[in-house]
Design a protein around this motif. Sequence first.
Motif, PDB file in Angstrom:
ATOM      1  N   THR A   1      -3.081  -2.817   6.546  1.00  8.18           N
ATOM      2  CA  THR A   1      -2.755  -1.521   5.853  1.00  8.18           C
ATOM      3  C   THR A   1      -1.895  -1.568   4.494  1.00  8.18           C
ATOM      4  O   THR A   1      -0.815  -2.391   4.708  1.00  8.18           O
ATOM      5  N   ILE A   2      -2.336  -1.275   3.503  1.00  7.78           N
ATOM      6  CA  ILE A   2      -1.477  -1.361   2.193  1.00  7.78           C
ATOM      7  C   ILE A   2      -0.700  -0.068   1.961  1.00  7.78           C
ATOM      8  O   ILE A   2      -1.391   1.146   2.053  1.00  7.78           O
TER       9      ILE A   2
ATOM     10  N   THR B   1       1.182   2.474  -0.536  1.00  8.22           N
ATOM     11  CA  THR B   1       1.100   2.945  -1.976  1.00  8.22           C
ATOM     12  C   THR B   1       1.511   4.266  -2.051  1.00  8.22           C
ATOM     13  O   THR B   1       1.597   4.970  -1.515  1.00  8.22           O
TER      14      THR B   1
ATOM     15  N   ALA C   1      -3.309  -0.485  -5.786  1.00  9.06           N
ATOM     16  CA  ALA C   1      -3.578  -0.834  -4.514  1.00  9.06           C
ATOM     17  C   ALA C   1      -4.929  -1.176  -4.374  1.00  9.06           C
ATOM     18  O   ALA C   1      -5.372  -1.993  -3.499  1.00  9.06           O
TER      19      ALA C   1
ATOM     20  N   ALA D   1      -6.891  -4.408  -2.866  1.00 12.26           N
ATOM     21  CA  ALA D   1      -7.539  -4.381  -1.707  1.00 12.26           C
ATOM     22  C   ALA D   1      -8.958  -4.808  -1.737  1.00 12.26           C
ATOM     23  O   ALA D   1      -9.537  -5.544  -0.885  1.00 12.26           O
TER      24      ALA D   1
ATOM     25  N   VAL E   1      -9.582  -3.094   5.011  1.00 11.90           N
ATOM     26  CA  VAL E   1      -8.272  -2.853   4.387  1.00 11.90           C
ATOM     27  C   VAL E   1      -8.258  -1.394   4.274  1.00 11.90           C
ATOM     28  O   VAL E   1      -9.314  -0.621   3.700  1.00 11.90           O
TER      29      VAL E   1
ATOM     30  N   LEU F   1      -5.687   2.085   2.914  1.00 12.27           N
ATOM     31  CA  LEU F   1      -4.500   2.727   2.199  1.00 12.27           C
ATOM     32  C   LEU F   1      -3.638   3.659   2.829  1.00 12.27           C
ATOM     33  O   LEU F   1      -4.327   4.407   3.622  1.00 12.27           O
TER      34      LEU F   1
ATOM     35  N   LEU G   1       1.507  -4.535   3.965  1.00 10.95           N
ATOM     36  CA  LEU G   1       1.934  -5.040   2.663  1.00 10.95           C
ATOM     37  C   LEU G   1       2.114  -3.819   1.567  1.00 10.95           C
ATOM     38  O   LEU G   1       1.573  -2.702   1.945  1.00 10.95           O
TER      39      LEU G   1
ATOM     40  N   VAL H   1       2.270  -2.793  -2.487  1.00 16.62           N
ATOM     41  CA  VAL H   1       1.775  -3.100  -3.919  1.00 16.62           C
ATOM     42  C   VAL H   1       2.618  -2.225  -4.830  1.00 16.62           C
ATOM     43  O   VAL H   1       2.441  -1.114  -4.858  1.00 16.62           O
TER      44      VAL H   1
ATOM     45  N   ILE I   1       3.199  -8.080  -4.791  1.00 13.26           N
ATOM     46  CA  ILE I   1       2.474  -7.806  -3.305  1.00 13.26           C
ATOM     47  C   ILE I   1       3.928  -8.325  -2.545  1.00 13.26           C
ATOM     48  O   ILE I   1       4.262  -9.485  -2.226  1.00 13.26           O
TER      49      ILE I   1
ATOM     50  N   THR J   1       5.717  -7.985   1.498  1.00 15.89           N
ATOM     51  CA  THR J   1       5.224  -8.098   2.832  1.00 15.89           C
ATOM     52  C   THR J   1       6.669  -8.504   3.567  1.00 15.89           C
ATOM     53  O   THR J   1       7.555  -8.751   3.182  1.00 15.89           O
TER      54      THR J   1
END
Length: 311
Positions: free
Chosen positions: A6-7, A9, A19, A23, A35, A37, A76, A78, A202, A204
């Motif tokens: 999961t990103i 953003t 993002a 991805a 992946v 968002l 993470l 972005v 990026i 994390t």
Amino acid sequence: MKRNLTIGTRRSQLALWQANYVAEALRRHDPELTVQLQHIVTQGDKILDVPLARIGGKGLFTTELEQRLLDGTIDLAVHSLKDLPADVPDGLCLAAITARHHVHDAFVSNTYASLEALPAGARIGTSSLRRKAQLLHTRPDLFVADLRGNVDTRLKKLDDGQYDAIILAEAGLQRLGRADRITQLLPVDTMIPAVGQGALAIETRADDESLKQALAFLNDEGTAAATTAERTFLAAINGSCQVPVGVYGTVQDGILTLQSIIAAPDGSQVCRTTTRGSAADSAAIGHEAACTLLDDGGRRILTDLGIIPTY
């Protein structure tokens, strides 16, 4: 590494482009990876009618994303590197800095062909103290007015006649397919970019070794070295993305060249230096540049703004 990422953003069009860029790179690198968002609203997104410098310069667009990382809600985040404070919170790390493209600031106008062509008294819009200071140093006869909002909002304000010209980041215009709106790319001699401008970071959790290894392919060594020097410079002066400083590093044949300034907000004074050395010593180069400028009048400029350098 977990197979579902999961990103985090922000919701702006530019943040979503960034993002999705990461991805898609992850999916191409590992087709079995899923992946998704998660949209997160930051303080900087909520307050749109106040100049950024008045509401605090550190973490305006990043703090909420970092908290989601720390509590494990996202894997993470972005960021535009220029939005990221120099000090990363304990428990987090920058796993990759992407290759930097389109580093310049862009002059955008529907009437005038260049910054030099603006008549005295012209109204030019920007939300950045860094840009304001350098604009007024070059053209003290201009009226620099605050400009907030996303890229499309800022362009609409220009089109509605609220400004004779505006300054935007070249990277954002390129990423959003608005490069046709660029009237002039401002040379670095006129407008030194912000720390990290044009690069993506990026972020994390520091203890997630498998994810850090999986993200390593996105890291560009030259950009990472240059921006390490830039961010070290920023940390040494105790600055943020909303202070009147500019710093830009480039790496060629293993040599890092760092151009940096500290400027009075009204452009009346600009302290400038160029520092060179091995790219392997990027942090030391950034610190050296900060010390040079602080001793050359920059400390007085920052102290007058209520900023106490760490050096």
